[in-house]
Design a protein around this motif. Structure first.
Motif, PDB file in Angstrom:
ATOM      1  N   LYS A 150       0.832  -1.205   0.000  1.00 37.29           N
ATOM      2  CA  LYS A 150       0.000   0.000   0.000  1.00 37.29           C
ATOM      3  C   LYS A 150       0.867   1.255   0.000  1.00 37.29           C
ATOM      4  O   LYS A 150       0.528   2.264  -0.633  1.00 37.29           O
ATOM      5  N   ASN A 202      -0.379   2.249  -4.169  1.00 36.29           N
ATOM      6  CA  ASN A 202      -1.436   3.218  -3.875  1.00 36.29           C
ATOM      7  C   ASN A 202      -2.395   2.561  -2.892  1.00 36.29           C
ATOM      8  O   ASN A 202      -3.009   1.531  -3.207  1.00 36.29           O
ATOM      9  N   ARG A 203      -2.521   3.152  -1.722  1.00 37.85           N
ATOM     10  CA  ARG A 203      -3.304   2.516  -0.657  1.00 37.85           C
ATOM     11  C   ARG A 203      -4.739   2.255  -1.093  1.00 37.85           C
ATOM     12  O   ARG A 203      -5.286   1.162  -0.884  1.00 37.85           O
ATOM     13  N   ALA A 204      -5.379   3.254  -1.709  1.00 34.17           N
ATOM     14  CA  ALA A 204      -6.784   3.101  -2.092  1.00 34.17           C
ATOM     15  C   ALA A 204      -6.955   2.002  -3.129  1.00 34.17           C
ATOM     16  O   ALA A 204      -7.899   1.205  -3.073  1.00 34.17           O
ATOM     17  N   ILE A 205      -6.036   1.949  -4.106  1.00 35.58           N
ATOM     18  CA  ILE A 205      -6.125   0.940  -5.166  1.00 35.58           C
ATOM     19  C   ILE A 205      -5.943  -0.463  -4.592  1.00 35.58           C
ATOM     20  O   ILE A 205      -6.688  -1.396  -4.936  1.00 35.58           O
ATOM     21  N   ASP A 252      -6.394  -1.473  -1.430  1.00 36.34           N
ATOM     22  CA  ASP A 252      -7.538  -1.810  -0.574  1.00 36.34           C
ATOM     23  C   ASP A 252      -8.734  -2.253  -1.407  1.00 36.34           C
ATOM     24  O   ASP A 252      -9.391  -3.268  -1.095  1.00 36.34           O
ATOM     25  N   GLU A 253      -9.033  -1.499  -2.457  1.00 37.85           N
ATOM     26  CA  GLU A 253     -10.189  -1.831  -3.291  1.00 37.85           C
ATOM     27  C   GLU A 253      -9.994  -3.173  -3.999  1.00 37.85           C
ATOM     28  O   GLU A 253     -10.905  -4.001  -4.070  1.00 37.85           O
ATOM     29  N   HIS A 288     -18.932   0.175  -0.277  1.00 42.07           N
ATOM     30  CA  HIS A 288     -17.702   0.831   0.178  1.00 42.07           C
ATOM     31  C   HIS A 288     -16.926   1.476  -0.971  1.00 42.07           C
ATOM     32  O   HIS A 288     -16.158   2.426  -0.737  1.00 42.07           O
ATOM     33  N   HIS A 289     -17.096   0.962  -2.197  1.00 40.92           N
ATOM     34  CA  HIS A 289     -16.331   1.473  -3.341  1.00 40.92           C
ATOM     35  C   HIS A 289     -17.273   1.750  -4.515  1.00 40.92           C
ATOM     36  O   HIS A 289     -17.114   1.171  -5.600  1.00 40.92           O
ATOM     37  N   GLY A 323     -15.205   3.067  -7.520  1.00 39.19           N
ATOM     38  CA  GLY A 323     -13.869   2.512  -7.726  1.00 39.19           C
ATOM     39  C   GLY A 323     -13.689   1.966  -9.133  1.00 39.19           C
ATOM     40  O   GLY A 323     -14.632   1.869  -9.920  1.00 39.19           O
TER      41      GLY A 323
END
Length: 611
Positions: free
Chosen positions: A161, A165-168, A170-171, A200-201, A204
């Protein structure tokens, strides 16, 4: 300093840039190797891919051969060799279309070598690349299975992460865990977790795919084709490939959405060609002699379609070729029909638009020196000159070329030859002034390194015909050549990456294309929506052409084409049938469906051309 600059300039223009060439021997060898791979003759496939790479100069199939070599090694569980082949592809072809797939192979090899963090890093690299969403979903599936396990502890997931990229990440992990239940056929749990994922996404990168999977998994599996049908239609395609699946989906959707007026049933008899002309020929024999089909749809490529077209011509069985685009296939026999636009038809169509609609009179072309480019450029020139325009120069490049300065320099010379020379103004001044003597101005010392090239304005238009990767290289170099012309193109321009990555260099280009899924035509949008609803994924041109091939046959049967000869007669009279690609029209002596879109690029988007 001037001398050094001049030498560098001459060196840059005289240096030979070695690019890939088109090789028919390499093409034949690649198709044979691919046939072995599809038949699980992996050792033979591996050996032929190696032969193609090592014994043939770089050609149009070299990068694909390196990719398939890596896959062959992997399926043979030779993970060290697969890893070496995959890394070699990325080294020699960093812009290859197979890069993201190769990252997956590298990750899988690392996994089998118990290098778990290296494997996870490869999957994360795919997730943050420009790969298509299906490839990213496969990476997400893999990463989610590693995440939280003893093999990939939370601390290493945290490192991913941080590095990517943390968001990528996680998703992707959340999507992969939900998707895994669907892959295990646990639809109830899969739908539950996909719904939670969307909560949640909602916006995304996997949101659209998740919704498609939910729609698809909530619908009943369609029943197989009717067993006691009055009409039997054969389908020949490499069924186990993604394109073969798309073709089959399009054909099936057309059959199911367009029942015959007589309410008779239509059975589809599927034969897997595996991309092999010999297997396709045997399939033809079975379909005609044993299954007594009314007509056949196929095959996927021109290389396989041409030999089966010859066979069916002799047996007087209608063949509707959905995707084959080589010129001349339909002319083999009155029983052969092509749904796709041939390169020659593209050249004629863009020429007609350039001369009749744009009023362009002086033209040039730059095209790839292969069958595709030569056919487009030849027909473009012939049709434009028939309409009264003049094609001043036609330039060519070998597939794989990266430097086009020599071609543009010759195009500049041809254009400058039409422009008024500098001494013309002096001659006019002499006529006006008569015998009045005017002292010339004193000479001005000019530094040749600072002289700007003269803009070529005498060329009204230039056709640039090639693949998407070529166009992204050609467009900025054309801009630097200072030729002020309307840019015209073929279907190689009809790719989102050209519009997105080409920037201002491609803005305003006008080009022809067989398919445009953003079309406002009702029949196109009906197909797009129906395909998404039925199969839970987005359509493409292969599916659309398959749909139109089947639709053509259904219209022919409805018109009275209940035998092979009568079907052929009615196919020849189809006119302006609304279809998935736009419109379908055939005619006696014109059994190519030459209907096409005229498109342009504006602000990074492809859209219909409107003058």
């Amino acid at each position: 300093m001037k001398t050094l600059s001049t030498l560098l300039f001459l060196l840059l223009f005289s240096t030979h840039i070695s690019g890939e060439i088109y090789s028919q021997k390499a093409e034949t060898l690649f198709q044979r190797a691919l046939a072995h791979y599809n038949q699980d003759n992996l050792s033979d496939a591996r050996d032929r891919f190696i032969e193609l790479i090592e014994q043939h100069p770089p050609n149009q199939r070299t990068s694909a051969a390196r990719f398939m070599l890596a896959k062959s090694h992997y399926k043979l569980k030779a993970y060290d060799q697969a890893l070496t082949a995959a890394i070699a592809l990325q080294h020699y072809y960093p812009r290859s279309r197979y890069i993201s797939e190769t990252d997956l192979i590298i990750g899988d090899c690392y996994f089998h070598q118990h290098q778990i963090y290296n494997a996870a890093t490869q999957y994360a690299r795919v997730l943050t690349s420009r790969a298509d969403i299906r490839t990213k979903a496969r990476a997400a599936d893999r990463l989610s299975q590693l995440s939280g396990s003893e093999k990939l502890p939370d601390s290493e997931v945290e490192n991913l992460k941080t590095d990517f990229n943390r968001a990528i990440i996680d998703e992707a992990i959340a999507f992969g865990k939900a998707h895994w239940h669907i892959k295990l056929d646990d639809l109830e749990k899969g739908n539950k977790y996909l719904t939670l994922f969307l909560d949640h996404h909602p916006n995304g990168q996997f949101a659209v795919l998740a919704r498609q999977i939910l729609i698809s998994s909530s619908q009943p599996t369609p029943e197989p084709g009717p067993q006691k049908a009055r009409y039997k239609i054969g389908v020949i395609a490499p069924l186990d490939t993604p394109s073969g699946e798309d073709l089959r989906n399009g054909i099936t959707l057309a059959r199911d959405r367009n029942p015959l007026a007589s309410h008779d049933q239509v059975e589809l008899i599927l034969e897997d060609s595996a991309g092999d002309p010999i297997r396709a020929a045997r399939a033809v024999q079975r379909l005609v002699e044993e299954r007594d089909v009314l007509a056949i749809i196929g095959a996927l490529t021109s290389a396989v379609t041409t030999p089966i077209a010859t066979m069916l011509s002799a047996q007087k069985v209608p063949l509707v070729a959905p995707t084959a685009s080589d010129d001349g296939i339909a002319s083999l026999s009155p029983y052969i029909f092509q749904v796709n636009a041939t390169p020659g038809a593209q050249g004629r169509r863009i020429a007609e638009h350039a001369v009749n609609k744009q009023g362009l009179r002086t033209l040039a072309s730059l095209a790839s020196r292969d069958d595709y480019g030569q056919s487009i450029a030849r027909e473009f020139a012939t049709r434009a000159e028939d309409l009264g325009a003049e094609v001043l120069i036609q330039e060519w490049y070998e597939p794989g070329t990266t430097d086009y300065r020599r071609q543009f320099e010759r195009i500049r010379i041809a254009g400058l030859a039409l422009q008024a020379p500098d001494d013309l103004a002096s001659a006019i001044d002499s006529l006006i002034l008569g015998n009045i003597r005017v002292a010339p101005p004193p000479p001005v010392v000019v530094d040749p390194d600072t002289v700007q090239l003269e803009v070529v304005e005498a060329l009204d238009g230039i056709l640039i015909a090639g693949g998407a990767e070529d166009i992204l290289l050609i467009a900025p170099q054309f801009h630097s050549a200072l030729v002020s012309s309307q840019v015209l193109g073929s279907d190689g321009w009809n790719h989102d990456e050209v519009a997105r990555d080409g920037g201002n260099y491609v803005d305003g280009a006008i080009f022809v294309a067989k398919y445009y899924d953003q079309s406002h035509l009702e029949s196109v949008q009906n197909f797009v929506n129906a395909y998404r609803s039925r199969f839970g994924k987005e359509q493409n041109i292969v599916a659309a052409l398959g749909y139109d091939a089947m639709l053509s046959i259904l219209h022919g049967i409805n018109a009275g084409g209940t035998t092979r000869d009568r079907l052929r007669e009615h196919l020849e009279t189809l006119t302006d049938i609304p279809g998935a690609t736009g419109q379908i029209s055939f005619g006696k002596g014109h059994r190519e469906n030459a209907w096409m879109y005229m498109l342009t690029i504006r602000n990074g988007r492809i859209e219909p051309y409107q003058k």
